[in-house]
Design an enzyme around this catalytic site. Structure first.
Site, PDB file in Angstrom:
ATOM      1  N   ASP A 276       0.840  -1.202   0.000  1.00  0.00           N
ATOM      2  CA  ASP A 276       0.000   0.000   0.000  1.00  0.00           C
ATOM      3  C   ASP A 276       0.877   1.255   0.000  1.00  0.00           C
ATOM      4  O   ASP A 276       1.983   1.242   0.543  1.00  0.00           O
ATOM      5  CB  ASP A 276      -0.907  -0.042   1.244  1.00  0.00           C
ATOM      6  CG  ASP A 276      -2.096   0.890   1.119  1.00  0.00           C
ATOM      7  OD1 ASP A 276      -2.294   1.478   0.036  1.00  0.00           O
ATOM      8  OD2 ASP A 276      -2.825   1.035   2.117  1.00  0.00           O
ATOM      9  N   GLY A 277       0.336   2.313  -0.587  1.00  0.00           N
ATOM     10  CA  GLY A 277       1.004   3.612  -0.532  1.00  0.00           C
ATOM     11  C   GLY A 277       1.667   4.048  -1.828  1.00  0.00           C
ATOM     12  O   GLY A 277       2.361   5.067  -1.856  1.00  0.00           O
TER      13      GLY A 277
ATOM     14  N   HIS B 108       2.729   3.322  -9.053  1.00  0.00           N
ATOM     15  CA  HIS B 108       2.567   1.884  -9.304  1.00  0.00           C
ATOM     16  C   HIS B 108       3.791   1.323 -10.033  1.00  0.00           C
ATOM     17  O   HIS B 108       4.208   0.194  -9.797  1.00  0.00           O
ATOM     18  CB  HIS B 108       1.285   1.627 -10.100  1.00  0.00           C
ATOM     19  CG  HIS B 108       0.047   2.020  -9.347  1.00  0.00           C
ATOM     20  ND1 HIS B 108      -0.162   1.657  -8.036  1.00  0.00           N
ATOM     21  CD2 HIS B 108      -1.032   2.775  -9.695  1.00  0.00           C
ATOM     22  CE1 HIS B 108      -1.315   2.164  -7.615  1.00  0.00           C
ATOM     23  NE2 HIS B 108      -1.845   2.846  -8.605  1.00  0.00           N
TER      24      HIS B 108
ATOM     25  N   ASN C 287     -10.771  -2.503  -6.080  1.00  0.00           N
ATOM     26  CA  ASN C 287      -9.973  -1.536  -6.854  1.00  0.00           C
ATOM     27  C   ASN C 287     -10.625  -1.148  -8.187  1.00  0.00           C
ATOM     28  O   ASN C 287     -10.215  -0.170  -8.817  1.00  0.00           O
ATOM     29  CB  ASN C 287      -8.552  -2.061  -7.114  1.00  0.00           C
ATOM     30  CG  ASN C 287      -7.667  -2.078  -5.880  1.00  0.00           C
ATOM     31  OD1 ASN C 287      -6.767  -2.897  -5.742  1.00  0.00           O
ATOM     32  ND2 ASN C 287      -7.907  -1.148  -4.954  1.00  0.00           N
TER      33      ASN C 287
ATOM     34  N   ARG D 292     -11.657   2.521  -8.929  1.00  0.00           N
ATOM     35  CA  ARG D 292     -10.691   3.585  -9.272  1.00  0.00           C
ATOM     36  C   ARG D 292     -10.903   4.068 -10.715  1.00  0.00           C
ATOM     37  O   ARG D 292     -11.507   3.374 -11.521  1.00  0.00           O
ATOM     38  CB  ARG D 292      -9.266   3.058  -9.116  1.00  0.00           C
ATOM     39  CG  ARG D 292      -8.976   2.734  -7.682  1.00  0.00           C
ATOM     40  CD  ARG D 292      -7.529   2.357  -7.460  1.00  0.00           C
ATOM     41  NE  ARG D 292      -7.338   2.098  -6.048  1.00  0.00           N
ATOM     42  CZ  ARG D 292      -6.198   2.196  -5.411  1.00  0.00           C
ATOM     43  NH1 ARG D 292      -5.095   2.541  -6.060  1.00  0.00           N
ATOM     44  NH2 ARG D 292      -6.116   1.949  -4.126  1.00  0.00           N
TER      45      ARG D 292
HETATM   46  C1  FPP Z   1      -1.788   0.188  -3.379  1.00  0.00           C
HETATM   47  O1  FPP Z   1      -1.365   1.528  -3.391  1.00  0.00           O
HETATM   48  C2  FPP Z   1      -1.308  -0.502  -4.550  1.00  0.00           C
HETATM   49  C3  FPP Z   1      -2.107  -1.057  -5.515  1.00  0.00           C
HETATM   50  C4  FPP Z   1      -3.584  -1.009  -5.474  1.00  0.00           C
HETATM   51  C5  FPP Z   1      -1.536  -1.668  -6.715  1.00  0.00           C
HETATM   52  C6  FPP Z   1      -0.374  -2.581  -6.491  1.00  0.00           C
HETATM   53  C7  FPP Z   1       0.256  -2.798  -7.775  1.00  0.00           C
HETATM   54  C8  FPP Z   1       1.569  -2.800  -8.033  1.00  0.00           C
HETATM   55  C9  FPP Z   1       2.624  -2.636  -6.998  1.00  0.00           C
HETATM   56  C10 FPP Z   1       1.962  -2.931  -9.431  1.00  0.00           C
HETATM   57  C11 FPP Z   1       2.868  -4.078  -9.693  1.00  0.00           C
HETATM   58  C12 FPP Z   1       2.324  -5.376  -9.357  1.00  0.00           C
HETATM   59  C13 FPP Z   1       2.719  -6.512  -9.988  1.00  0.00           C
HETATM   60  C14 FPP Z   1       2.245  -7.843  -9.521  1.00  0.00           C
HETATM   61  C15 FPP Z   1       3.644  -6.495 -11.128  1.00  0.00           C
HETATM   62  P1  FPP Z   1      -2.467   2.668  -3.480  1.00  0.00           P
HETATM   63  O2  FPP Z   1      -2.678   3.018  -4.905  1.00  0.00           O
HETATM   64  O3  FPP Z   1      -3.702   2.231  -2.771  1.00  0.00           O
HETATM   65  O4  FPP Z   1      -1.756   3.827  -2.738  1.00  0.00           O
HETATM   66  P2  FPP Z   1      -2.466   4.991  -1.884  1.00  0.00           P
HETATM   67  O5  FPP Z   1      -3.168   4.300  -0.742  1.00  0.00           O
HETATM   68  O6  FPP Z   1      -1.299   5.818  -1.432  1.00  0.00           O
HETATM   69  O7  FPP Z   1      -3.391   5.719  -2.797  1.00  0.00           O
END
Ligand code: FPP
Length: 240
Positions: free
Chosen positions: A26-27, A43, A74, A77
């Site tokens: 997360d984050g 990402h 998700n 989004r």
């Molecule tokens: C959470 O951060 C992250 C996600 C919803 C996406 C995770 C995806 C990746 C790390 C991409 C790569 C993955 C693979 C398997 C290649 P957030 O967007 O919720 O962050 P925030 O809470 O700060 O908005």
């Protein structure tokens, strides 16, 4: 596979590592926003970090790792962000498929991935097939995954089979994670302290670790610090 350059903090006991580690990455969005970048750059950076951390988990000798990549929630989004995440995942799977095979790493998926865009479904099916005989390490990607949906899937399967289940293990066998042990250790980055519909059934006895560090900045050293914390826990599984 260790390249012989593995640096290990002296408090970390390599003989007492979890068998299965699960990570809620997360984050990414906040990491990007803090730097004045679009969320999808977060990402992208998150994916680069995922590669580093998978390598490190593998080098440490941990056998199973699950990463929460895309939840059933998700989909709420913006489309641009969702497409960006899918592209990043697809590119990663396509580019690294051979590396997984050569390292003996099997890729499996938790989640209804067949409902994802066709090109991503192809990449996922391809890597699952290519790595199905690999047995040194198992990477489980939770993608289009929701813990409650998974439990419903298991309940419906049990009803279909028409017989009452006797033990919890019988139910575990009906879930996406049927070939994996339950996670011993769950890490969530970015300071949020919730489970967010992740592996609800499997986490019954998991140890949890929360860190304020945003996922793209979560380093190998941070992982080792988390593992040192895990090693201080007394796991009693309900006994004394
Ligand atoms: C959470 O951060 C992250 C996600 C919803 C996406 C995770 C995806 C990746 C790390 C991409 C790569 C993955 C693979 C398997 C290649 P957030 O967007 O919720 O962050 P925030 O809470 O700060 O908005």
């Amino acid at each position: 596979m260790s390249d012989g350059k593995l640096k290990v903090l002296k408090q970390l006991d390599l003989t007492r590592l979890p068998t299965h580690i699960a990570i809620i990455m997360d984050g990414n969005g906040r990491w990007a926003t803090k730097r004045g970048l679009p969320r999808n750059m977060g990402h992208k950076a998150g994916c680069e970090n995922l590669k580093r951390i998978i390598q490190h988990i593998y080098d440490l000798g941990i056998k199973y790792a699950t990463f929460f990549t895309f939840s059933t929630e998700n989909w709420k989004r913006p489309k641009e962000e969702i497409d960006g995440i899918f592209n990043i995942v697809r590119q990663y799977l396509d580019e690294d498929a051979e590396q997984f095979v050569s390292r003996g790493a099997r890729v499996v998926v938790s989640g209804d991935y067949k409902k994802l865009p066709k090109d991503l479904v192809n990449s996922i099916s391809n890597i699952i097939k290519k790595t199905e005989k690999c047995d040194k390490f198992v990477l489980n990607l939770a993608i289009n995954y929701g813990g409650r949906d998974e439990i419903l899937m298991g309940v419906n399967e049990a009803i279909k089979q028409g017989k009452a289940l006797e033990k919890a293990e019988d139910f575990s066998k009906l879930l996406y994670s049927k070939d994996l042990p339950d996670p011993d250790f769950v890490i969530r980055t970015s300071g949020e302290m919730r489970v967010s519909n992740f592996m609800l059934w499997q986490m019954a006895y998991s140890e949890f670790y929360f860190t304020p560090v945003y996922w793209p900045s979560f380093s190998e050293k941070d992982l080792q610090r988390a593992l040192i914390d895990f090693q201080k826990r007394k796991r009693r599984f309900g006994s004394l």
